[in-house]
Design a protein around this motif. Structure first.
Motif, PDB file in Angstrom:
ATOM      1  N   PHE A 129       0.813  -1.218   0.000  1.00  0.00           N
ATOM      2  CA  PHE A 129       0.000   0.000   0.000  1.00  0.00           C
ATOM      3  C   PHE A 129       0.849   1.272   0.000  1.00  0.00           C
ATOM      4  N   PHE A 130       1.791   1.355   0.931  1.00  0.00           N
ATOM      5  CA  PHE A 130       2.609   2.563   1.025  1.00  0.00           C
ATOM      6  C   PHE A 130       3.795   2.530   0.052  1.00  0.00           C
ATOM      7  N   GLY A 131       4.369   1.335  -0.136  1.00  0.00           N
ATOM      8  CA  GLY A 131       5.519   1.218  -1.019  1.00  0.00           C
ATOM      9  C   GLY A 131       5.128   1.277  -2.485  1.00  0.00           C
ATOM     10  N   LEU A 132       4.441   0.234  -2.965  1.00  0.00           N
ATOM     11  CA  LEU A 132       4.037   0.198  -4.367  1.00  0.00           C
ATOM     12  C   LEU A 132       2.948   1.219  -4.674  1.00  0.00           C
ATOM     13  N   GLY A 133       1.978   1.335  -3.759  1.00  0.00           N
ATOM     14  CA  GLY A 133       0.826   2.195  -4.013  1.00  0.00           C
ATOM     15  C   GLY A 133       1.162   3.672  -4.090  1.00  0.00           C
ATOM     16  N   MET A 134       2.072   4.119  -3.256  1.00  0.00           N
ATOM     17  CA  MET A 134       2.405   5.543  -3.243  1.00  0.00           C
ATOM     18  C   MET A 134       3.600   5.880  -4.127  1.00  0.00           C
ATOM     19  N   SER A 135       4.415   4.897  -4.465  1.00  0.00           N
ATOM     20  CA  SER A 135       5.610   5.162  -5.271  1.00  0.00           C
ATOM     21  C   SER A 135       5.399   4.910  -6.758  1.00  0.00           C
ATOM     22  N   TYR A 136       4.515   3.973  -7.110  1.00  0.00           N
ATOM     23  CA  TYR A 136       4.406   3.570  -8.508  1.00  0.00           C
ATOM     24  C   TYR A 136       2.992   3.722  -9.073  1.00  0.00           C
ATOM     25  N   PHE A 137       1.988   3.189  -8.375  1.00  0.00           N
ATOM     26  CA  PHE A 137       0.628   3.298  -8.905  1.00  0.00           C
ATOM     27  C   PHE A 137      -0.354   3.307  -7.737  1.00  0.00           C
ATOM     28  N   PRO A 138      -1.425   4.103  -7.854  1.00  0.00           N
ATOM     29  CA  PRO A 138      -2.421   4.168  -6.772  1.00  0.00           C
ATOM     30  C   PRO A 138      -3.085   2.807  -6.580  1.00  0.00           C
ATOM     31  N   ILE A 139      -3.346   2.480  -5.341  1.00  0.00           N
ATOM     32  CA  ILE A 139      -4.003   1.208  -5.048  1.00  0.00           C
ATOM     33  C   ILE A 139      -4.981   1.395  -3.896  1.00  0.00           C
ATOM     34  N   ASN A 140      -6.141   0.829  -4.036  1.00  0.00           N
ATOM     35  CA  ASN A 140      -7.176   0.912  -3.016  1.00  0.00           C
ATOM     36  C   ASN A 140      -6.751   0.133  -1.772  1.00  0.00           C
ATOM     37  N   PRO A 141      -7.037   0.646  -0.563  1.00  0.00           N
ATOM     38  CA  PRO A 141      -6.635  -0.069   0.659  1.00  0.00           C
ATOM     39  C   PRO A 141      -7.148  -1.503   0.717  1.00  0.00           C
ATOM     40  N   PHE A 142      -8.394  -1.713   0.302  1.00  0.00           N
ATOM     41  CA  PHE A 142      -8.940  -3.069   0.344  1.00  0.00           C
ATOM     42  C   PHE A 142      -8.205  -3.987  -0.630  1.00  0.00           C
ATOM     43  N   VAL A 143      -7.920  -3.483  -1.820  1.00  0.00           N
ATOM     44  CA  VAL A 143      -7.199  -4.280  -2.819  1.00  0.00           C
ATOM     45  C   VAL A 143      -5.791  -4.597  -2.321  1.00  0.00           C
ATOM     46  N   ALA A 144      -5.147  -3.618  -1.688  1.00  0.00           N
ATOM     47  CA  ALA A 144      -3.808  -3.841  -1.140  1.00  0.00           C
ATOM     48  C   ALA A 144      -3.832  -4.915  -0.064  1.00  0.00           C
ATOM     49  N   ALA A 145      -4.826  -4.844   0.818  1.00  0.00           N
ATOM     50  CA  ALA A 145      -4.955  -5.855   1.870  1.00  0.00           C
ATOM     51  C   ALA A 145      -5.265  -7.219   1.278  1.00  0.00           C
ATOM     52  N   LEU A 146      -6.101  -7.247   0.253  1.00  0.00           N
ATOM     53  CA  LEU A 146      -6.458  -8.502  -0.407  1.00  0.00           C
ATOM     54  C   LEU A 146      -5.231  -9.131  -1.058  1.00  0.00           C
ATOM     55  N   ALA A 147      -4.417  -8.296  -1.701  1.00  0.00           N
ATOM     56  CA  ALA A 147      -3.211  -8.801  -2.352  1.00  0.00           C
ATOM     57  C   ALA A 147      -2.210  -9.326  -1.328  1.00  0.00           C
ATOM     58  N   GLY A 148      -2.001  -8.548  -0.267  1.00  0.00           N
ATOM     59  CA  GLY A 148      -1.028  -8.957   0.749  1.00  0.00           C
ATOM     60  C   GLY A 148      -1.432 -10.218   1.479  1.00  0.00           C
ATOM     61  N   LEU A 149      -2.663 -10.255   1.961  1.00  0.00           N
ATOM     62  CA  LEU A 149      -3.123 -11.428   2.694  1.00  0.00           C
ATOM     63  C   LEU A 149      -3.305 -12.629   1.770  1.00  0.00           C
ATOM     64  N   GLY A 150      -3.678 -12.374   0.511  1.00  0.00           N
ATOM     65  CA  GLY A 150      -3.790 -13.471  -0.454  1.00  0.00           C
ATOM     66  C   GLY A 150      -2.436 -14.095  -0.745  1.00  0.00           C
ATOM     67  N   LEU A 151      -1.393 -13.261  -0.837  1.00  0.00           N
ATOM     68  CA  LEU A 151      -0.037 -13.763  -1.046  1.00  0.00           C
ATOM     69  C   LEU A 151       0.416 -14.631   0.125  1.00  0.00           C
ATOM     70  N   ILE A 152       0.152 -14.159   1.331  1.00  0.00           N
ATOM     71  CA  ILE A 152       0.519 -14.924   2.529  1.00  0.00           C
ATOM     72  C   ILE A 152      -0.275 -16.232   2.579  1.00  0.00           C
ATOM     73  N   ALA A 153      -1.560 -16.153   2.245  1.00  0.00           N
ATOM     74  CA  ALA A 153      -2.396 -17.359   2.246  1.00  0.00           C
ATOM     75  C   ALA A 153      -1.888 -18.371   1.233  1.00  0.00           C
TER      76      ALA A 153
END
Length: 214
Positions: A69-93
């Motif tokens: 969210f803060f790294g990729l989302g703010m440095s490269y492309f905007p990302i919705n908080p829910f989508v960021a959480a979904l991506a992060g937790l989905g990767l861990i899952a």
């Protein structure tokens, strides 16, 4: 707790449920190719998959959310908080489910593979008709336990602004100054969410035990 407070909790509950279900579904699907790489006959592929799984599991969930969210989302492309959480937790899952799948497959005695080969069954038929049903039964309790744990991990999504249950509870406690009462209710909601998962997993496990040979 009045009707307005209850509505706040229900909104948070909806986001928590959506985040849990979405992350688990992503993880369960992505874990399949990750498992295939983990069990590959090619050593570099097998090692790369193992290293990836260990890296993903070693980094705390909250840090993954910050990276996305803060790294990729703010440095490269905007990302919705829910989508960021979904991506992060989905990767861990995905990393955790791949290990659950691998453990379940490893529990199947190699003699069953040999018996299928003797019957001239193809690898796909062996996996689909013989190995997978047994492995699924073995993996089910661990997968259900992980799902319950994942539901609790969704609380870290509040740190990047996802308005899930913990976030709503924190906001309400700051507005009402009734922190103990509010978070006790939040805890009860998490319990009520986890109980059906545990009950359904036991029910499914009992059904599979009656249908699938151990």
């Amino acid at each position: 707790m009045n009707a307005a407070d209850l509505l706040v909790f229900i909104r948070g509950l909806a986001w928590t449920t959506a985040l849990t279900a979405g992350s688990f579904a992503i993880g369960a699907i992505l874990a399949v190719p990750l498992l295939a790489a983990r069990r590959s006959r090619l050593l570099p592929v097998r090692l790369a998959a193992g290293v990836l799984i260990q890296i993903v599991r070693a980094i705390p969930p909250i840090l993954w959310l910050f990276i996305i969210f803060f790294g990729l989302g703010m440095s490269y492309f905007p990302i919705n908080p829910f989508v960021a959480a979904l991506a992060g937790l989905g990767l861990i899952a995905a990393a955790n489910m791949a290990e659950i799948y691998r453990g379940a497959l490893s529990s199947i005695h190699h003699g069953q593979w040999e018996a299928c080969a003797a019957l001239d069954l193809g690898r796909w038929d062996t996996m689909r008709d013989v190995v997978a049903p047994q492995a699924f039964r073995v993996a089910l309790p661990s997968a259900a336990s992980y799902l319950i744990g994942l539901m609790k991990e969704t609380a870290v999504a509040s740190t990047i602004g996802v308005t899930e249950l913990a976030y709503q509870g924190n906001q309400l406690s700051q507005l009402t100054f009734r922190g103990l009462e509010v978070f006790a209710i939040v805890g009860l909601f998490y319990i009520f969410l986890s109980l059906p998962v545990a009950w359904l997993s036991r029910l499914a496990d009992a059904h599979l035990r009656s249908k699938v040979a151990r």
